[in-house]
Design an enzyme around this catalytic site. Structure first.
Site, PDB file in Angstrom:
ATOM      1  N   LYS A 130       0.870  -1.190   0.000  1.00 23.74           N
ATOM      2  CA  LYS A 130       0.000   0.000   0.000  1.00 23.74           C
ATOM      3  C   LYS A 130       0.890   1.217   0.000  1.00 23.74           C
ATOM      4  CE  LYS A 130      -4.380   1.076   0.113  1.00 23.74           C
ATOM      5  NZ  LYS A 130      -5.527   0.233  -0.291  1.00 23.74           N
ATOM      6  N   ASP A 170      -7.156   4.221  -4.422  1.00 25.62           N
ATOM      7  CA  ASP A 170      -7.798   4.065  -3.102  1.00 25.62           C
ATOM      8  C   ASP A 170      -8.391   5.444  -2.806  1.00 25.62           C
ATOM      9  OD1 ASP A 170      -7.815   1.947  -0.704  1.00 25.62           O
ATOM     10  OD2 ASP A 170      -7.526   3.903   0.218  1.00 25.62           O
TER      11      ASP A 170
HETATM   12  P1  NDP Z   1     -13.075   7.566  -2.673  1.00 22.16           P
HETATM   13  O1  NDP Z   1     -12.026   8.582  -2.445  1.00 22.16           O
HETATM   14  O2  NDP Z   1     -13.610   7.347  -4.027  1.00 22.16           O
HETATM   15  O3  NDP Z   1     -14.314   7.835  -1.707  1.00 22.16           O
HETATM   16  C1  NDP Z   1     -14.164   7.877  -0.342  1.00 22.16           C
HETATM   17  C2  NDP Z   1     -15.489   8.215   0.297  1.00 22.16           C
HETATM   18  O4  NDP Z   1     -15.379   8.034   1.704  1.00 22.16           O
HETATM   19  C3  NDP Z   1     -15.907   9.666   0.081  1.00 22.16           C
HETATM   20  O5  NDP Z   1     -17.301   9.751   0.080  1.00 22.16           O
HETATM   21  C4  NDP Z   1     -15.303  10.344   1.300  1.00 22.16           C
HETATM   22  O6  NDP Z   1     -15.972  11.533   1.668  1.00 22.16           O
HETATM   23  C5  NDP Z   1     -15.509   9.295   2.367  1.00 22.16           C
HETATM   24  N1  NDP Z   1     -14.458   9.420   3.381  1.00 22.16           N
HETATM   25  C6  NDP Z   1     -13.134   9.263   3.184  1.00 22.16           C
HETATM   26  N2  NDP Z   1     -12.464   9.485   4.329  1.00 22.16           N
HETATM   27  C7  NDP Z   1     -13.379   9.793   5.245  1.00 22.16           C
HETATM   28  C8  NDP Z   1     -13.320  10.124   6.607  1.00 22.16           C
HETATM   29  N3  NDP Z   1     -12.142  10.170   7.254  1.00 22.16           N
HETATM   30  N4  NDP Z   1     -14.497  10.355   7.252  1.00 22.16           N
HETATM   31  C9  NDP Z   1     -15.685  10.300   6.587  1.00 22.16           C
HETATM   32  N5  NDP Z   1     -15.804  10.014   5.296  1.00 22.16           N
HETATM   33  C10 NDP Z   1     -14.678   9.754   4.629  1.00 22.16           C
HETATM   34  O7  NDP Z   1     -12.449   6.194  -2.080  1.00 22.16           O
HETATM   35  P2  NDP Z   1     -12.897   4.691  -2.377  1.00 22.16           P
HETATM   36  O8  NDP Z   1     -14.357   4.622  -2.576  1.00 22.16           O
HETATM   37  O9  NDP Z   1     -11.973   4.147  -3.395  1.00 22.16           O
HETATM   38  O10 NDP Z   1     -12.501   3.982  -0.992  1.00 22.16           O
HETATM   39  C11 NDP Z   1     -13.413   3.847   0.083  1.00 22.16           C
HETATM   40  C12 NDP Z   1     -12.961   2.725   0.997  1.00 22.16           C
HETATM   41  O11 NDP Z   1     -12.897   1.493   0.252  1.00 22.16           O
HETATM   42  C13 NDP Z   1     -11.568   2.879   1.608  1.00 22.16           C
HETATM   43  O12 NDP Z   1     -11.553   2.295   2.894  1.00 22.16           O
HETATM   44  C14 NDP Z   1     -10.671   2.066   0.681  1.00 22.16           C
HETATM   45  O13 NDP Z   1      -9.487   1.637   1.321  1.00 22.16           O
HETATM   46  C15 NDP Z   1     -11.603   0.898   0.388  1.00 22.16           C
HETATM   47  N6  NDP Z   1     -11.316   0.121  -0.818  1.00 22.16           N
HETATM   48  C16 NDP Z   1     -11.200   0.717  -2.047  1.00 22.16           C
HETATM   49  C17 NDP Z   1     -10.973  -0.043  -3.172  1.00 22.16           C
HETATM   50  C18 NDP Z   1     -10.948   0.526  -4.533  1.00 22.16           C
HETATM   51  O14 NDP Z   1     -10.852  -0.230  -5.501  1.00 22.16           O
HETATM   52  N7  NDP Z   1     -11.050   1.845  -4.705  1.00 22.16           N
HETATM   53  C19 NDP Z   1     -10.747  -1.494  -3.070  1.00 22.16           C
HETATM   54  C20 NDP Z   1     -10.968  -2.043  -1.746  1.00 22.16           C
HETATM   55  C21 NDP Z   1     -11.217  -1.238  -0.680  1.00 22.16           C
HETATM   56  P3  NDP Z   1     -15.262  12.957   1.389  1.00 22.16           P
HETATM   57  O15 NDP Z   1     -15.317  13.144  -0.080  1.00 22.16           O
HETATM   58  O16 NDP Z   1     -16.066  13.919   2.166  1.00 22.16           O
HETATM   59  O17 NDP Z   1     -13.838  12.826   1.894  1.00 22.16           O
HETATM   60  O1  2IT Z   2      -7.809  -1.817  -0.815  1.00 19.65           O
HETATM   61  C1  2IT Z   2      -7.735  -2.284  -1.976  1.00 19.65           C
HETATM   62  O2  2IT Z   2      -7.877  -3.478  -2.207  1.00 19.65           O
HETATM   63  C2  2IT Z   2      -7.544  -1.339  -3.074  1.00 19.65           C
HETATM   64  N1  2IT Z   2      -7.507  -0.123  -2.836  1.00 19.65           N
HETATM   65  C3  2IT Z   2      -7.393  -1.822  -4.481  1.00 19.65           C
HETATM   66  C4  2IT Z   2      -5.980  -2.275  -4.731  1.00 19.65           C
HETATM   67  C5  2IT Z   2      -5.659  -2.642  -6.168  1.00 19.65           C
HETATM   68  O3  2IT Z   2      -4.474  -2.929  -6.383  1.00 19.65           O
HETATM   69  O4  2IT Z   2      -6.537  -2.652  -7.028  1.00 19.65           O
END
Ligand code: NDP
Ligand code: 2IT
Length: 450
Positions: A130, A170
């Site tokens: 990461k 992420d």
């Molecule tokens: P994005 O940046 O697209 O969206 C994040 C969302 O979560 C936004 O709505 C944001 O709101 C909110 N958020 C982030 N931080 C906080 C906080 N500290 N408190 C409250 N709200 C918060 O990220 P993703 O959708 O990609 O990721 C979301 C989660 O999923 C994370 O935990 C990530 O690690 C996990 N994840 C992502 C993957 C991927 O493929 N993208 C894969 C597997 C897991 P705001 O805009 O107001 O900050």
């Molecule tokens: O938490 C996760 O699994 C991710 N943010 C996606 C990682 C990836 O390599 O697609």
């Protein structure tokens, strides 16, 4: 402490905390895994002799570097950036990049550690890593984001490569950032390789990568429901977040006949008692992916919806909760509230969204509790499929990728059942931790003292 397993966990954790002071998120993630795998380790002398747990909780390396970049009005800024290369026993390092002001080394170590087990569960040859930075993309111009990404890649490219380490998105890192990072990598290396995933479809990206984490999370929930002869169809669902994972979890849940009543961001949550639909989601996609707006605007647009400023959605009674925002966003009290309101399933789209004692409440209550490393593995799984397509220099159809994603989520569920089902019932936390652990541990044993 009479139980030898508990005693071994506490002894191990006290050493780990001593070696990694003030890294609370990392301690939390390790404790959850160690609680599950300690019986397996105590049962196999070869794991103990090889110091498997000590080695698996020590990253292979952490690269820390400064990223200097220039604002539009010519001022210099410096951010701190990391790449935590945690474990490459079963494949090259693989995992996302997070750009958020809250990023610390502890957060990236917890995420890298989790990624090792998640990637193992997918069945694909991917190690765990990461990275990220305390850079805040919010409020920055396109050019500022581009300059930051280029400067970051100027250092990161030394440590990346299609057979070495393949970053992805992420929080705060989506299609725009991946594109700028890829452009700079290509320029520095004078080579066009699949070194990042989540790329644009025009330059080596995979169909369905954008949707994969959210869709995969709902597929995993559907597998959990099927295991008890039920289905997500007709269930009410609360979702936190309104980013990449949340939007596509909502899309798939609605498609399968569920009623999605909440979405959120760091400003608060919206409650839509009529349920969201694909038209309303199209508005959210445009708002979040295009205009970078706030979820409160949903309630301005749709009169049936209410915005609750500064709150999280877990007080709303629902059948299914899908935390898709960030770590530790479900407190013990919120976990209890969800249970008191009759929640039947929790599927973690975000990484480690539930505090450890809250996770214990879900498991003890016997609800369908799909922990992150199983439930959100669909994103990295389709990243793995993107790498396969890049290596083969071809691209699969959306249907083909979707079929593979569904298979992978089904297989992950089966592996959880294989290692987590006992006469006392189904424990997805133990199932995912042990199921992910064994493959990595056995590969490390086979490699000898490296
Ligand atoms: P994005 O940046 O697209 O969206 C994040 C969302 O979560 C936004 O709505 C944001 O709101 C909110 N958020 C982030 N931080 C906080 C906080 N500290 N408190 C409250 N709200 C918060 O990220 P993703 O959708 O990609 O990721 C979301 C989660 O999923 C994370 O935990 C990530 O690690 C996990 N994840 C992502 C993957 C991927 O493929 N993208 C894969 C597997 C897991 P705001 O805009 O107001 O900050
Ligand atoms: O938490 C996760 O699994 C991710 N943010 C996606 C990682 C990836 O390599 O697609």
């Amino acid at each position: 402490m009479s139980n030898p397993t508990d005693k071994a966990v506490e002894e191990f954790m006290s050493g780990l905390i001593h070696r990694n002071p003030a890294e609370e998120e990392f301690h939390q993630a390790v404790r959850e895994v160690v609680q599950s795998v300690m019986p397996v380790v105590l049962d196999k002398k070869a794991y103990q002799d090889a110091q498997i747990l000590e080695r698996m909780t020590e990253p292979d390396r952490i690269v820390i570097f400064r990223v200097t970049w220039e604002t539009d009005d010519g001022q210099l800024r410096a951010n701190r950036a990391w790449r935590v290369q945690f474990n490459n026993a079963i494949g090259p390092y693989k995992g996302g990049l997070r750009f958020h002001p809250s990023v610390t080394q502890s957060i990236l170590k917890f995420l890298g550690f989790e990624q090792v087990f998640k990637n193992s569960l997918t069945g694909l040859p991917m190690g765990g890593a990461k990275g990220g930075s305390n850079f805040n993309p919010k409020g920055k111009s396109e050019r500022e984001v581009m300059r930051f990404c280029q400067s970051r890649m100027t250092e990161l490219h030394r440590h990346s490569g299609k057979d070495t380490d393949i970053p992805a998105g992420d929080i705060g890192v989506g299609a725009r950032e991946i594109s700028y990072l890829f452009g700079q990598f290509k320029r520095l290396e004078n080579g066009f390789t699949g070194v990042l995933t989540g790329k644009g479809l025009e330059f080596g990206g995979s169909l369905l990568r954008k949707e994969a984490t959210g869709y995969g999370c709902v597929y995993f929930c559907e597998n959990m429901f099927k295991h008890i002869d039920d289905s997500i169809e007709g269930k009410s669902v609360s979702i936190s977040g309104s980013g990449n994972v949340a939007i596509y979890a909502a899309e798939k849940a609605i498609e399968l006949g569920a009623k999605v009543v909440t979405l959120s961001d760091s400003g608060g949550f919206i409650y839509d008692q009529d349920g969201s639909d694909q038209d309303k989601l199209a508005f959210v996609k445009d708002l979040k992916e295009g205009k970078r707006g706030r979820i409160s605007e949903y309630a301005d647009k749709y009169s049936g919806a209410e915005f609750h400023a500064g709150q999280r959605p877990w007080g709303v009674p629902v059948d299914v909760a899908l935390p898709c925002a960030t770590q530790n966003e479900i407190s013990v009290d919120e976990a209890q509230t969800l249970l008191d309101n009759g929640v039947k399933a929790v599927g973690e789209g975000a990484n480690m969204p539930t505090v450890l004692d809250g996770a214990h409440l879900f498991t003890d209550a016997g609800i369908l509790y799909g922990p992150a490393k199983a439930a959100n593995a669909g994103g990295v799984a389709v990243s793995g499929l993107e790498q396969s397509q890049n290596s083969a220099r071809l691209s699969w159809s959306r249907e083909e990728v979707d079929e593979r994603l569904q298979d992978i989520m089904k297989n992950i569920h089966e592996r959880c059942v294989e290692f987590g089902e006992t006469k006392d019932g189904m424990n997805y936390v133990n199932g995912s931790n042990v199921g992910g652990f064994i493959k990595v541990a056995d590969a490390m044993l086979a490699h000898g003292a490296v």
